[in-house]
Write a protein that holds these residues in place. Structure first.
Motif, mmCIF file in Angstrom:
data_model
loop_
_atom_site.group_PDB
_atom_site.id
_atom_site.type_symbol
_atom_site.label_atom_id
_atom_site.label_comp_id
_atom_site.label_asym_id
_atom_site.label_seq_id
_atom_site.Cartn_x
_atom_site.Cartn_y
_atom_site.Cartn_z
ATOM 1 N N THR A 42 1.001 -1.123 0.018
ATOM 2 C CA THR A 42 -0.081 0.080 -0.114
ATOM 3 C C THR A 42 1.034 1.198 0.117
ATOM 4 O OG1 THR A 42 -1.885 -1.087 1.333
ATOM 5 C CG2 THR A 42 -1.771 1.110 1.220
ATOM 6 N N LEU A 43 0.553 2.156 -0.886
ATOM 7 C CA LEU A 43 1.169 3.391 -0.892
ATOM 8 C C LEU A 43 0.877 4.318 0.435
ATOM 9 C CD1 LEU A 43 0.776 4.501 -4.593
ATOM 10 C CD2 LEU A 43 2.974 3.746 -3.449
ATOM 11 N N PRO A 44 1.985 5.177 1.080
ATOM 12 C CA PRO A 44 1.758 5.767 2.290
ATOM 13 C C PRO A 44 0.494 6.922 1.952
ATOM 14 C CG PRO A 44 3.768 6.513 1.369
ATOM 15 C CD PRO A 44 3.255 5.080 0.595
ATOM 16 N N ILE A 49 1.121 11.870 8.506
ATOM 17 C CA ILE A 49 2.163 11.778 8.988
ATOM 18 C C ILE A 49 2.834 10.496 8.417
ATOM 19 C CG2 ILE A 49 4.062 12.323 10.544
ATOM 20 C CD1 ILE A 49 2.434 14.433 11.683
ATOM 21 N N ALA A 50 3.860 10.271 7.926
ATOM 22 C CA ALA A 50 4.249 8.874 7.685
ATOM 23 C C ALA A 50 4.678 8.181 8.892
ATOM 24 C CB ALA A 50 5.941 8.896 7.004
ATOM 25 N N PRO A 51 4.330 6.657 8.848
ATOM 26 C CA PRO A 51 4.485 5.866 10.177
ATOM 27 C C PRO A 51 5.997 5.994 10.734
ATOM 28 C CG PRO A 51 3.619 4.800 8.119
ATOM 29 C CD PRO A 51 4.297 6.221 7.631
ATOM 30 N N GLY A 52 5.914 5.878 12.041
ATOM 31 C CA GLY A 52 7.546 5.542 12.622
ATOM 32 C C GLY A 52 7.964 6.900 12.892
ATOM 33 N N VAL A 53 7.340 7.836 12.757
ATOM 34 C CA VAL A 53 7.907 9.223 13.144
ATOM 35 C C VAL A 53 7.451 9.758 14.667
ATOM 36 C CG1 VAL A 53 7.743 11.670 12.656
ATOM 37 C CG2 VAL A 53 7.835 9.952 10.879
ATOM 38 N N LYS A 54 8.290 10.148 15.497
ATOM 39 C CA LYS A 54 8.036 10.717 16.667
ATOM 40 C C LYS A 54 8.744 12.271 16.974
ATOM 41 C CE LYS A 54 8.743 6.334 19.366
ATOM 42 N NZ LYS A 54 9.588 5.914 20.467
ATOM 43 N N ILE A 55 7.880 12.730 17.829
ATOM 44 C CA ILE A 55 8.221 14.197 18.317
ATOM 45 C C ILE A 55 8.390 14.103 19.533
ATOM 46 C CG2 ILE A 55 7.473 16.720 18.485
ATOM 47 C CD1 ILE A 55 5.985 16.465 16.015
ATOM 48 N N GLY A 56 9.788 13.956 20.081
ATOM 49 C CA GLY A 56 10.010 13.917 21.384
ATOM 50 C C GLY A 56 9.803 12.340 21.676
ATOM 51 N N GLU A 57 9.026 12.189 22.627
ATOM 52 C CA GLU A 57 8.705 10.547 23.004
ATOM 53 C C GLU A 57 7.508 10.521 22.698
ATOM 54 O OE1 GLU A 57 10.885 8.722 24.311
ATOM 55 O OE2 GLU A 57 12.307 10.365 24.148
ATOM 56 N N THR A 58 6.756 11.334 21.522
ATOM 57 C CA THR A 58 5.220 11.170 21.276
ATOM 58 C C THR A 58 5.297 10.407 19.994
ATOM 59 O OG1 THR A 58 4.661 12.993 22.519
ATOM 60 C CG2 THR A 58 3.132 12.394 20.964
ATOM 61 N N ASP A 122 9.439 12.149 -1.509
ATOM 62 C CA ASP A 122 9.512 10.976 -2.300
ATOM 63 C C ASP A 122 9.083 10.861 -3.448
ATOM 64 O OD1 ASP A 122 11.194 10.369 -0.228
ATOM 65 O OD2 ASP A 122 9.930 8.731 0.733
ATOM 66 N N ASN A 123 9.956 10.399 -4.491
ATOM 67 C CA ASN A 123 8.811 9.812 -5.787
ATOM 68 C C ASN A 123 8.367 8.747 -5.779
ATOM 69 O OD1 ASN A 123 10.690 7.496 -6.111
ATOM 70 N ND2 ASN A 123 12.294 8.811 -7.053
ATOM 71 N N PHE A 124 7.409 8.442 -6.780
ATOM 72 C CA PHE A 124 6.533 7.220 -6.835
ATOM 73 C C PHE A 124 7.250 5.921 -6.345
ATOM 74 C CE2 PHE A 124 4.776 3.347 -8.848
ATOM 75 C CZ PHE A 124 3.383 3.552 -8.259
ATOM 76 N N PHE A 125 8.240 5.577 -6.995
ATOM 77 C CA PHE A 125 9.097 4.413 -6.734
ATOM 78 C C PHE A 125 9.518 4.343 -5.091
ATOM 79 C CE2 PHE A 125 9.492 4.967 -11.193
ATOM 80 C CZ PHE A 125 8.459 3.665 -11.669
ATOM 81 N N HIS A 130 8.968 2.291 0.329
ATOM 82 C CA HIS A 130 8.825 2.454 1.730
ATOM 83 C C HIS A 130 7.209 1.985 2.262
ATOM 84 C CE1 HIS A 130 12.124 4.561 3.022
ATOM 85 N NE2 HIS A 130 12.206 5.181 2.079
ATOM 86 N N GLY A 131 6.269 2.130 1.397
ATOM 87 C CA GLY A 131 4.986 1.800 1.628
ATOM 88 C C GLY A 131 4.645 2.213 3.234
ATOM 89 N N ASN A 132 4.171 1.328 3.938
ATOM 90 C CA ASN A 132 3.858 1.879 5.245
ATOM 91 C C ASN A 132 4.506 1.319 6.515
ATOM 92 O OD1 ASN A 132 1.309 3.197 4.844
ATOM 93 N ND2 ASN A 132 0.100 1.446 4.634
ATOM 94 N N LYS A 133 5.995 1.133 5.842
ATOM 95 C CA LYS A 133 7.069 0.597 6.713
ATOM 96 C C LYS A 133 7.361 2.112 7.811
ATOM 97 C CE LYS A 133 10.303 -0.472 3.990
ATOM 98 N NZ LYS A 133 11.707 -0.888 3.704
#
Length: 439
Positions: A42-44, A49-58, A122-125, A130-133
């Motif tokens: 699946t495309l993101p 916001i992309a998966p696996g992103v944190k702001i501080g500990e959140t 990011d471009n399409f490829f 990355h998908g939803n990684k």
């Protein structure tokens, strides 16, 4: 500034090969089998916001910007409630203040912008790869605080920590000599620069998490030590006046004023103020009603008699060859010294001051026994100039009934020669309408 800790990406060349190969297989059936390959990654979601992103500990991955903002604001509130603690190394006493009370704040907008932007370029490829990684990106919003508020907090700690040094004290023996009454004590003060450096050793980011540090103190030396007092065996001067015929209230005032000055230690260059030392003459402080001069008249006032104390001390100061800073005569001559050698005081207007102009500390001893008042001044060594005598010239009267007189001091110089110096001129006027008491 927002710092980022990204997850390393695979090399572009190999990734392009994999994506290219996969894309080809998606569009083509396998040769020789007739089968068709489909790719289900699946495309993101570009609206989140992309998966696996944190702001501080959140964690904010997968959230809309509005949702991420709500969570990071709550996180910032929790951070600003954390305590910054200073601890005394010996007593263990603690002083705490929250990062919020220090004016702390986080640059959340720039962090949200950076979080939102992860993967958006990011471009399409690349998006397909990355998908939803999980991206494994952590953003730390910049923390700032108000240095003035930190300084104000440290000033409060400094006030609580401060211990004023105590000078060694001496007392006069019955024979007029000096003996040690109390040894000196060193003081303590906060080392502001060192304490601040200890608190900020980890930078602003550490402070944002609630920092703990030990305060740094340094000792403050007293101005007069027991060793100094041991050297003060030289009697510089002594002067006595009689007050045995005074009423009981006046005697009490003389004794009280003398007691407040007795034991005075004055370091080199320091200035003595009679009013600051003796304090306000009010009944609540033990002063009694007694006769005093008021612009040429004798009236009753609180603290009557204190001028005899300032006058006796003034003459001892002159004989010790100390520097007179401020002195005023009475409105009319007094009975206990010759005209021109008196020194009047009034708490709210007229002071008697002198300076220790010697190279070492001086000790001032006072003794009031109900009959006589004596001041003795001690120093570390005999002065280079020796005062031979204090005297006054002829008293001159004017047509209005007032008079004037000049006082002199005869001194012997180090080479053995002598000279006469003018000390001061005093003018006494005829009785006038009362205005303000001189006590």
């Amino acid at each position: 500034m927002t710092s980022v800790e990204p997850t390393p990406e695979p090399p572009r060349r190999s990734r392009g090969f994999i994506i290219g190969l996969t894309s080809t297989l998606i569009g083509l059936g396998l040769l020789g089998t007739g089968a068709t390959v489909t790719y289900s990654r699946t495309l993101p979601d570009a609206t989140r916001i992309a998966p696996g992103v944190k702001i501080g500990e959140t964690p904010v991955g997968g959230l809309t910007r509005e949702e991420a903002q709500e969570k990071t604001v709550a996180w910032a509130r929790e951070q600003l409630a954390k305590a910054v603690v200073l601890t005394a190394p010996v007593s263990g006493k603690k002083w705490a203040i929250t990062t919020g009370e220090l004016g702390g704040r986080f640059e959340l907008e720039s962090a949200l912008d950076a979080a939102w932007q992860v993967g958006k370029d990011d471009n399409f490829f690349e998006r397909l790869y990355h998908g939803n990684k999980e991206r494994g990106v952590t953003l730390y919003p910049e923390f700032k605080f108000d240095p003035a508020k930190l300084d104000a907090h440290l000033a409060k700690v400094a006030k609580a920590v401060h211990k004023t040094p105590k000078n060694a004290r001496a007392k006069m023996e019955g024979t007029g000599g000096l003996v040690l009454a109390e040894r000196e004590q060193k003081g303590i003060e906060l080392d502001l620069a060192a304490t601040k450096a200890a608190l900020l050793k980890g930078g602003n980011a550490a402070l944002a998490d609630g920092e703990t540090a030990e305060i740094v103190v340094k000792e403050e030396d007293p101005k007069v030590t027991a060793e100094d007092l041991g050297k003060m065996g030289t009697l510089l001067s002594a002067f006595t006046t009689d007050y045995g015929g005074s009423p009981s209230n006046r005697k009490a005032n003389v004794a009280l004023a003398a007691a407040k000055i007795n034991g005075l230690l004055l370091g080199p260059g320091e200035t003595f103020s009679y009013n600051n030392t003796v304090g306000p003459r009010e009944t609540e402080f033990g002063w009694k009603m007694a006769h005093q001069y008021q612009d040429g008249l004798v009236v009753d006032g609180v603290g009557g008699g204190v001028c005899q104390v300032s006058t006796t001390l003034y003459n001892a100061v002159l004989l010790a060859d100390l520097k007179v800073v401020s002195r005023s005569n009475h409105s009319m001559p007094v009975a206990y010294v010759r005209p021109g050698r008196d020194a009047t005081v009034s708490y709210d207007s007229t002071d008697f001051k002198f300076q220790n102009n010697t190279d070492g500390p001086i000790f001032v001893g006072a003794k009031a026994n109900g009959e006589t008042l004596t001041f003795r001044i001690y120093g570390t060594k005999a002065p280079e100039r020796k005062v031979l005598s204090i005297y006054t010239g002829e008293r001159r009267f004017n047509a209005s009934g007032g008079s004037s007189v000049t006082s002199y001091r005869k001194v012997q110089l180090p080479d053995g020669t002598t000279k006469t110096e003018v000390i001061d001129s005093s003018s006494y006027r005829a009785p006038a309408t009362p205005s303000k008491p001189r006590r």
